[in-house]
Scaffold this active site. Structure first.
Site, short mmCIF file in Angstrom:
data_model
loop_
_atom_site.label_atom_id
_atom_site.label_comp_id
_atom_site.label_asym_id
_atom_site.label_seq_id
_atom_site.Cartn_x
_atom_site.Cartn_y
_atom_site.Cartn_z
N GLN A 144 0.83 -1.20 0.00
CA GLN A 144 0.00 0.00 0.00
C GLN A 144 0.87 1.26 0.00
O GLN A 144 1.84 1.37 0.75
CB GLN A 144 -0.91 0.02 1.23
CG GLN A 144 -2.02 -1.01 1.20
CD GLN A 144 -3.14 -0.66 0.23
OE1 GLN A 144 -3.13 0.39 -0.41
NE2 GLN A 144 -4.10 -1.56 0.11
N GLU A 148 -1.35 -15.30 -3.73
CA GLU A 148 -0.88 -14.09 -4.42
C GLU A 148 -0.25 -14.48 -5.76
O GLU A 148 0.46 -15.49 -5.86
CB GLU A 148 0.15 -13.35 -3.57
CG GLU A 148 0.91 -12.24 -4.26
CD GLU A 148 0.03 -11.14 -4.83
OE1 GLU A 148 0.35 -10.61 -5.90
OE2 GLU A 148 -1.01 -10.82 -4.21
N ASN A 158 -8.60 -8.59 -1.45
CA ASN A 158 -8.14 -7.24 -1.75
C ASN A 158 -7.59 -7.24 -3.17
O ASN A 158 -6.38 -7.17 -3.39
CB ASN A 158 -7.07 -6.80 -0.75
CG ASN A 158 -6.65 -5.35 -0.94
OD1 ASN A 158 -7.29 -4.60 -1.68
ND2 ASN A 158 -5.56 -4.96 -0.31
N CYS A 197 -10.34 -0.32 -3.82
CA CYS A 197 -10.16 1.12 -4.05
C CYS A 197 -10.95 1.56 -5.28
O CYS A 197 -10.93 2.74 -5.64
CB CYS A 197 -8.68 1.45 -4.22
SG CYS A 197 -7.92 0.70 -5.68
N GLU A 241 -10.13 3.62 -0.13
CA GLU A 241 -10.30 2.18 0.11
C GLU A 241 -11.63 1.96 0.82
O GLU A 241 -11.88 2.53 1.88
CB GLU A 241 -9.16 1.63 0.95
CG GLU A 241 -7.80 1.64 0.27
CD GLU A 241 -7.63 0.52 -0.73
OE1 GLU A 241 -8.58 -0.28 -0.92
OE2 GLU A 241 -6.54 0.43 -1.34
#
Length: 514
Positions: A333, A383, A433, A461, A507
Site C-alpha cells: 500500500q 498471491e 483485496n 479502491c 479504500e
C-alpha cells in the site's frame, strides 16, 4: 561520462499509440470507529451536489468542438509555468484545492452513491426472485460509516512511477506525468515537484538525477519534436522510486533495449551504475538500484527479471509491530500510515479468533494475514506475484510466525482446490483485496459455494465496474446457470478508509456475512 553509442543517435523515433494508451480511486455498534456519527456534521450543499452528480474534479483539458480538427502537436508548447502545474495537479490530485475536511465529505458522498446503486441492483434481483437478502435502501446510512481519515495528508506516497518525454517547453528529457489527450494530440510530460502527495525524496531522484541520466545516456533529437517509443525507438521508459519510513530508497529504471546487443546493454548498465555511485546521482544516496529490460507496456519479474545494479535487494518497513520485506515487484500500500489503519479496520471487521482460518486472497506481501496471525488458528495467503509471496514467507519467518502458508499463482486455480480440503466444519473468514480489475469469476464461485466461509471482508479502491459485478454475484439469489449455488452473502457494514488524500480514490472495506 556519456557512453551512448553514435549509431544509436542516428535512430529515428516515431510515436506509438500503444505507448500512450497504456498510460492515459464493526461493527455492530456505533462508536467503534473514528467519526462514528451517522452522518458527518456541517454538510455543505455545494459538496453534496458535487458528489451526487459525480462531478468530483475540475475540467482538466479543453476538448476541440465537434467537427473541429485539433492542431498537430507543436514542438514547443510554451513556458512551463503555473498553468501546467495546475493542469497536472487537476489530473493527478483533483481534490487538491479543497481542505482535507471537505475532501472527506466529497469521498463520503461518492461512496454513498456507489452503495446506493449497488443496493438498487441487488434489490432488483431479489424482487425478480421474490426473495429479500439485502437491506432496504433507506437503511444505507446506517451501514456506511464516515470516512476514516489518513494520518498523513501530504507527501504520503512510498512509491512513485515517473515517465520520460517531451515537456511543455519542448524539453525532451522531462521526467514526470502526462497531461493532455491522445485525441487532441497535446500530450506532454510535466514535472510533478508541486504535487501534494509526492514526497521530496521522490522528486529529487526523478528531477535532479534521472533527468541527468537521460541527458547523458540517450534521447534522440528529431526535427518534429522529441518522442519516447516502445517499438521503433526510444530507450528510457519509466523510473520507479520506492521509499520506506526510514528514508531508504530503491530506484528501478525501466529500459526498452530496442536492438541493442548484450554487450551494448552491459555498457549502458555500467555507465548508469557509475552515475549513481560516483557521479551526480550519488546525491540521492540510493539504497538499491534496479534495471529492467521491458519491451511491453508492463513486465513483471517473471517476464523480465529485475537486475540489481548495486545495493540491497530489498527495502524493509516497520508496520503494526512487524518488519516487512518488500521486493521491487511486490505490491505494498502506497500510504504506510494509512495502511495500518486499513489493516486494523479489516481485523476488527473480520472477527477472527483462535478457531478461525483466515483466507487472504490477493494478499500481496501478506501483511493482513501476518498481522492477524496471532488471533487466528491459521493463515492461508494466495498471491499472483512470486516476489511478493517470497517476501511474505520471509516476513513470517523473521517475525517468528508459524501458522501461515502462502501460495504463489492465480487465485482461480489455487482457491477451488484449496477449499475442497477445508469443507470439514472449520470456520473460514475470507479477506479479498483484488486489483482494480476485480476478482476472477471462478474465485467468486469458489467463495460463494464454500459453506465454511460465513464472513467475507472485501477491500476495494475501485468499488464499481468489475468489483460491482463481483459483489452482485456474491449476494444474488442462487443461480445454477452461473454455478452460484451457495447461500448468498449479505452486506452488513461499509467502512471507507482514505489512503489517497487529494485524489478521488478511497479504500472501501465491505463486511459480508451469511
Amino acid at each position: 561520462m556519456c557512453l551512448w553509442l553514435t549509431g544509436i543517435k542516428r535512430r529515428v523515433l516515431m510515436y506509438s499509440l500503444r505507448c500512450f494508451l497504456s498510460r492515459v480511486g464493526l461493527f455492530s455498534k456505533p462508536g467503534l470507529l473514528p467519526w462514528c456519527a451517522r452522518k458527518p456534521s456541517d454538510w455543505s450543499q455545494p459538496f453534496w451536489g458535487i458528489a451526487c452528480k459525480g462531478n468530483f474534479s475540475h475540467v482538466i483539458s479543453k476538448k476541440c468542438p465537434r467537427g473541429q480538427k485539433s492542431h498537430k502537436k507543436p514542438t514547443h508548447l510554451g513556458p512551463h509555468d503555473g498553468s501546467w502545474q495546475e493542469r497536472l495537479a487537476d489530473v493527478v490530485t483533483p481534490l487538491w484545492r479543497l481542505s482535507y475536511e471537505e475532501q472527506l465529505k466529497v469521498k463520503f458522498e461518492a461512496q454513498k452513491k456507489i452503495l446506493q446503486r449497488l443496493e438498487s441492483s441487488l434489490q432488483m434481483l431479489n424482487r425478480v426472485n421474490d426473495t429479500i437478502t439485502a437491506p432496504k435502501s433507506e437503511e444505507l446510512c446506517c451501514l456506511l460509516h464516515p470516512v476514516i481519515p489518513s494520518p498523513v495528508i501530504n507527501g504520503y506516497r512510498n512509491k512513485s512511477t515517473f515517465s520520460v518525454n517531451r515537456g511543455p517547453d519542448g524539453n525532451p528529457k522531462t521526467v514526470g506525468y502526462y497531461v493532455g489527450t491522445w485525441r487532441d494530440g497535446n500530450i506532454v510530460c510535466v514535472q510533478p515537484n508541486h504535487l501534494k502527495n509526492i514526497p521530496e525524496k521522490h522528486n529529487q531522484v526523478a528531477q535532479e538525477t534521472f533527468g541527468n541520466v537521460c541527458s547523458h545516456f540517450g534521447l534522440i533529437s528529431l526535427e518534429n519534436g522529441w518522442v519516447l517509443l516502445l517499438v521503433s525507438g526510444g530507450y528510457w521508459r519509466e523510473l520507479i522510486v520506492r521509499t520506506n519510513s526510514e528514508g531508504h530508497t530503491m530506484a528501478i529504471i525501466i529500459f526498452h533495449p530496442q536492438k541493442l546487443s548484450q554487450e551494448e546493454l552491459y555498457i549502458q548498465k555500467e555507465a548508469i551504475k557509475e552515475f549513481f555511485i560516483k557521479g551526480p546521482g550519488a546525491v540521492c544516496d540510493l539504497t538499491s538500484l534496479y534495471f529492467q529490460e521491458c519491451t511491453m507496456t508492463h513486465c513483471n519479474h517473471q517476464q523480465s527479471p529485475y537486475q540489481l545494479l548495486f545495493g540491497e535487494p530489498h527495502i524493509f518497513e516497520d508496520l503494526l509491530g512487524l518488519k516487512i520485506r518488500i521486493s521491487p515487484d511486490a505490491f505494498f500500500q502506497i500510504n504506510t500510515a494509512g495502511a495500518e489503519i486499513l489493516y486494523q479496520t479489516v481485523g476488527e471487521l473480520s472477527g477472527v479468533n483462535s478457531n478461525t482460518i483466515l483466507l487472504d486472497i490477493c494478499c500481496g506481501t501478506g501483511v493482513i494475514g501476518l498481522y492477524l496471525a496471532r488471533h487466528a488458528f491459521q493463515i492461508i495467503g494466495i498471491e499472483l506475484v512470486e516476489q511478493a509471496v517470497e517476501d511474505a514467507r520471509w516476513t513470517a519467518a523473521f517475525n517468528g510466525i508459524t501458522n501461515c502458508e502462502f501460495y504463489a499463482g492465480t487465485a482461480e486455480k489455487i482457491l477451488p482446490q484449496l477449499l475442497k480440503s477445508k469443507e470439514d466444519g472449520q470456520l473460514i473468514v475470507a479477506v479479498v483485496n483484488p486489483a482494480r480489475a476485480g476478482l476472477h469469476y471462478q474465485v467468486v464461485q469458489a467463495i460463494r459455494n464454500c459453506r465454511a466461509i460465513r464472513t467475507l471482508v472485501f477491500v476495494s479502491c475501485k468499488p464499481h465496474g468489475e468489483t460491482t459485478r463481483n459483489i452482485i454475484e456474491l449476494c444474488c439469489p442462487p443461480n445454477s446457470a452461473k454455478k452460484l449455488l451457495g447461500e448468498p452473502f449479505v452486506l452488513r457494514r461499509a467502512v471507507p478508509v482514505d489512503l489517497f488524500p487529494h485524489t478521488l480514490h478511497c479504500e472501501l472495506v465491505l463486511l459480508f456475512t451469511r
